[in-house]
Design a protein around this motif. Structure first.
Motif, PDB file in Angstrom:
ATOM      1  N   VAL A   1      -7.602   4.636   7.031  1.00 48.83           N
ATOM      2  CA  VAL A   1      -6.231   4.790   6.537  1.00 48.83           C
ATOM      3  C   VAL A   1      -5.244   4.059   7.452  1.00 48.83           C
ATOM      4  O   VAL A   1      -4.250   3.492   6.992  1.00 48.83           O
ATOM      5  CB  VAL A   1      -5.880   6.288   6.380  1.00 48.83           C
ATOM      6  N   LYS A   2      -5.548   4.018   8.744  1.00 50.20           N
ATOM      7  CA  LYS A   2      -4.671   3.299   9.686  1.00 50.20           C
ATOM      8  C   LYS A   2      -4.593   1.812   9.367  1.00 50.20           C
ATOM      9  O   LYS A   2      -3.651   1.139   9.766  1.00 50.20           O
ATOM     10  CB  LYS A   2      -5.211   3.449  11.118  1.00 50.20           C
ATOM     11  N   SER A   3      -5.600   1.308   8.631  1.00 48.30           N
ATOM     12  CA  SER A   3      -5.560  -0.114   8.272  1.00 48.30           C
ATOM     13  C   SER A   3      -4.415  -0.412   7.307  1.00 48.30           C
ATOM     14  O   SER A   3      -4.049  -1.567   7.097  1.00 48.30           O
ATOM     15  CB  SER A   3      -6.888  -0.544   7.635  1.00 48.30           C
ATOM     16  N   GLY A   4      -3.832   0.628   6.729  1.00 52.65           N
ATOM     17  CA  GLY A   4      -2.755   0.439   5.750  1.00 52.65           C
ATOM     18  C   GLY A   4      -1.363   0.363   6.356  1.00 52.65           C
ATOM     19  O   GLY A   4      -0.388   0.144   5.647  1.00 52.65           O
ATOM     20  N   PHE A   5      -1.232   0.576   7.668  1.00 49.87           N
ATOM     21  CA  PHE A   5       0.099   0.501   8.304  1.00 49.87           C
ATOM     22  C   PHE A   5      -0.075   0.139   9.781  1.00 49.87           C
ATOM     23  O   PHE A   5      -1.188   0.125  10.297  1.00 49.87           O
ATOM     24  CB  PHE A   5       0.869   1.819   8.130  1.00 49.87           C
ATOM     25  N   ASP A   6       1.035  -0.153  10.443  1.00 51.39           N
ATOM     26  CA  ASP A   6       0.980  -0.566  11.842  1.00 51.39           C
ATOM     27  C   ASP A   6       0.899   0.669  12.742  1.00 51.39           C
ATOM     28  O   ASP A   6       1.916   1.207  13.178  1.00 51.39           O
ATOM     29  CB  ASP A   6       2.215  -1.409  12.177  1.00 51.39           C
TER      30      ASP A   6
ATOM     31  N   LYS B   1       0.862  -1.184   0.000  1.00 49.03           N
ATOM     32  CA  LYS B   1       0.000   0.000   0.000  1.00 49.03           C
ATOM     33  C   LYS B   1       0.896   1.231   0.000  1.00 49.03           C
ATOM     34  O   LYS B   1       1.976   1.237   0.607  1.00 49.03           O
ATOM     35  CB  LYS B   1      -0.910  -0.013   1.231  1.00 49.03           C
ATOM     36  N   LEU B   2       0.446   2.295  -0.680  1.00 45.03           N
ATOM     37  CA  LEU B   2       1.294   3.489  -0.819  1.00 45.03           C
ATOM     38  C   LEU B   2       1.739   4.023   0.543  1.00 45.03           C
ATOM     39  O   LEU B   2       2.873   4.459   0.701  1.00 45.03           O
ATOM     40  CB  LEU B   2       0.547   4.587  -1.579  1.00 45.03           C
ATOM     41  N   ILE B   3       0.836   4.014   1.526  1.00 43.73           N
ATOM     42  CA  ILE B   3       1.211   4.587   2.821  1.00 43.73           C
ATOM     43  C   ILE B   3       2.309   3.752   3.472  1.00 43.73           C
ATOM     44  O   ILE B   3       3.258   4.285   4.047  1.00 43.73           O
ATOM     45  CB  ILE B   3      -0.018   4.762   3.750  1.00 43.73           C
ATOM     46  N   GLN B   4       2.211   2.424   3.322  1.00 41.12           N
ATOM     47  CA  GLN B   4       3.239   1.542   3.899  1.00 41.12           C
ATOM     48  C   GLN B   4       4.563   1.715   3.168  1.00 41.12           C
ATOM     49  O   GLN B   4       5.631   1.731   3.781  1.00 41.12           O
ATOM     50  CB  GLN B   4       2.783   0.084   3.841  1.00 41.12           C
ATOM     51  N   LYS B   5       4.482   1.836   1.835  1.00 38.61           N
ATOM     52  CA  LYS B   5       5.713   2.016   1.050  1.00 38.61           C
ATOM     53  C   LYS B   5       6.433   3.293   1.475  1.00 38.61           C
ATOM     54  O   LYS B   5       7.648   3.302   1.681  1.00 38.61           O
ATOM     55  CB  LYS B   5       5.368   2.066  -0.445  1.00 38.61           C
ATOM     56  N   ALA B   6       5.662   4.375   1.635  1.00 34.29           N
ATOM     57  CA  ALA B   6       6.270   5.651   2.040  1.00 34.29           C
ATOM     58  C   ALA B   6       6.901   5.528   3.425  1.00 34.29           C
ATOM     59  O   ALA B   6       8.011   6.022   3.673  1.00 34.29           O
ATOM     60  CB  ALA B   6       5.217   6.757   2.028  1.00 34.29           C
ATOM     61  N   ILE B   7       6.206   4.859   4.344  1.00 34.67           N
ATOM     62  CA  ILE B   7       6.741   4.674   5.704  1.00 34.67           C
ATOM     63  C   ILE B   7       8.022   3.849   5.655  1.00 34.67           C
ATOM     64  O   ILE B   7       9.018   4.175   6.305  1.00 34.67           O
ATOM     65  CB  ILE B   7       5.683   3.994   6.605  1.00 34.67           C
ATOM     66  N   ASP B   8       8.021   2.781   4.855  1.00 35.41           N
ATOM     67  CA  ASP B   8       9.218   1.924   4.752  1.00 35.41           C
ATOM     68  C   ASP B   8      10.418   2.714   4.245  1.00 35.41           C
ATOM     69  O   ASP B   8      11.530   2.593   4.770  1.00 35.41           O
ATOM     70  CB  ASP B   8       8.958   0.739   3.817  1.00 35.41           C
ATOM     71  N   GLU B   9      10.185   3.522   3.191  1.00 36.67           N
ATOM     72  CA  GLU B   9      11.308   4.306   2.639  1.00 36.67           C
ATOM     73  C   GLU B   9      11.816   5.305   3.687  1.00 36.67           C
ATOM     74  O   GLU B   9      13.019   5.494   3.851  1.00 36.67           O
ATOM     75  CB  GLU B   9      10.882   5.041   1.362  1.00 36.67           C
ATOM     76  N   ALA B  10      10.889   5.934   4.398  1.00 39.16           N
ATOM     77  CA  ALA B  10      11.282   6.901   5.438  1.00 39.16           C
ATOM     78  C   ALA B  10      12.084   6.215   6.538  1.00 39.16           C
ATOM     79  O   ALA B  10      13.097   6.739   7.020  1.00 39.16           O
ATOM     80  CB  ALA B  10      10.031   7.564   6.028  1.00 39.16           C
ATOM     81  N   GLN B  11      11.646   5.017   6.920  1.00 36.41           N
ATOM     82  CA  GLN B  11      12.331   4.315   8.016  1.00 36.41           C
ATOM     83  C   GLN B  11      13.710   3.803   7.606  1.00 36.41           C
ATOM     84  O   GLN B  11      14.592   3.685   8.445  1.00 36.41           O
ATOM     85  CB  GLN B  11      11.462   3.159   8.518  1.00 36.41           C
ATOM     86  N   LYS B  12      13.874   3.507   6.312  1.00 31.31           N
ATOM     87  CA  LYS B  12      15.193   3.036   5.850  1.00 31.31           C
ATOM     88  C   LYS B  12      16.175   4.203   5.711  1.00 31.31           C
ATOM     89  O   LYS B  12      17.378   4.000   5.624  1.00 31.31           O
ATOM     90  CB  LYS B  12      15.055   2.338   4.490  1.00 31.31           C
ATOM     91  N   SER B  13      15.654   5.420   5.666  1.00 24.38           N
ATOM     92  CA  SER B  13      16.499   6.588   5.394  1.00 24.38           C
ATOM     93  C   SER B  13      17.318   6.963   6.624  1.00 24.38           C
ATOM     94  O   SER B  13      17.154   6.404   7.711  1.00 24.38           O
ATOM     95  CB  SER B  13      15.631   7.779   4.978  1.00 24.38           C
ATOM     96  N   LYS B  14      18.189   7.960   6.430  1.00 24.18           N
ATOM     97  CA  LYS B  14      19.045   8.424   7.533  1.00 24.18           C
ATOM     98  C   LYS B  14      18.290   9.325   8.505  1.00 24.18           C
ATOM     99  O   LYS B  14      18.861   9.796   9.483  1.00 24.18           O
ATOM    100  CB  LYS B  14      20.242   9.193   6.962  1.00 24.18           C
TER     101      LYS B  14
END
Length: 198
Positions: free
Chosen positions: A57-62, A29-42
């Motif tokens: 919308v909260k159903s799309g991420f933890d 899901k786009l929201i999860q993808k964005a969160i993943d990229e943010a979390q992998k960043s510096k």
């Protein structure tokens, strides 16, 4: 330098007619993808700003693990969501700089986010903004010297106002794919054509 990321995911996707936050892209899901990229960043910290139908919308991420804030005034404009996220980070994390990113720019990845952080250090500028389609915009990183100005924006204004008002303190990062956002079914169809299996 402590970097916070504000992920704006408050909109109602009115033109699309379904929540773009929950659209699947590259298997996520786009929201999860964005969160993943943010979390992998510096970046050191992240807050997701919700608004329209937050429970859905909260159903799309933890949402138990990911810091988020609900902007009750999301309909008044993007500035209110940015400000809600910034206030949250200032209260909890005291960042030295913040990155604004949108949930519907599917090609924003960890490489781009890290580039913003590194270019801000190298360029000596207070703002590094992405350039695409003859404009400057998000993702963008702002130094804390701009926090006050961001918090004082009127509801109808956006971060672009701060970028344009301080043009001499802006470094431009070329990001043509920043022009890809998802407002209509046509945008989605184009995106599917661009999608490369991982």
């Amino acid at each position: 330098m402590k970097t916070g990321i504000i992920l704006l995911a408050a909109g109602s996707s009115s033109r699309l007619g379904r929540p773009k936050q929950l659209i699947e892209f590259q298997g996520k899901k786009l929201i999860q993808k964005a969160i993943d990229e943010a979390q992998k960043s510096k970046a050191d910290t992240l807050v997701v700003v919700l608004g329209w139908n937050p429970e859905l919308v909260k159903s799309g991420f933890d949402s138990e693990k990911i810091p988020h804030v609900i902007n009750e005034n999301w309909q008044e404009g993007m500035a209110t969501s940015m400000q809600a996220g910034l206030r949250f980070l200032l209260e909890k994390e005291q960042p030295d700089q913040v990155i604004l990113m949108l949930v519907d720019q599917p090609f924003v990845d960890v490489g781009l986010l890290d580039q913003l952080i590194s270019l801000k250090g190298k360029s000596g500028k207070g703002i590094v903004a992405c350039s695409y389609s003859d404009t400057l915009g998000v993702p963008v990183i702002f130094d804390q010297t701009y926090f006050k100005e961001m918090l004082e924006l009127k509801v109808s204004e956006g971060a672009k106002k701060v970028i344009l008002r301080n043009a001499d303190d802006v470094f431009e990062l070329d990001f043509p794919q920043g022009a890809v956002d998802l407002d209509t079914e046509e945008d989605l169809k184009r995106l599917k054509d661009l999608e490369i299996p991982e």
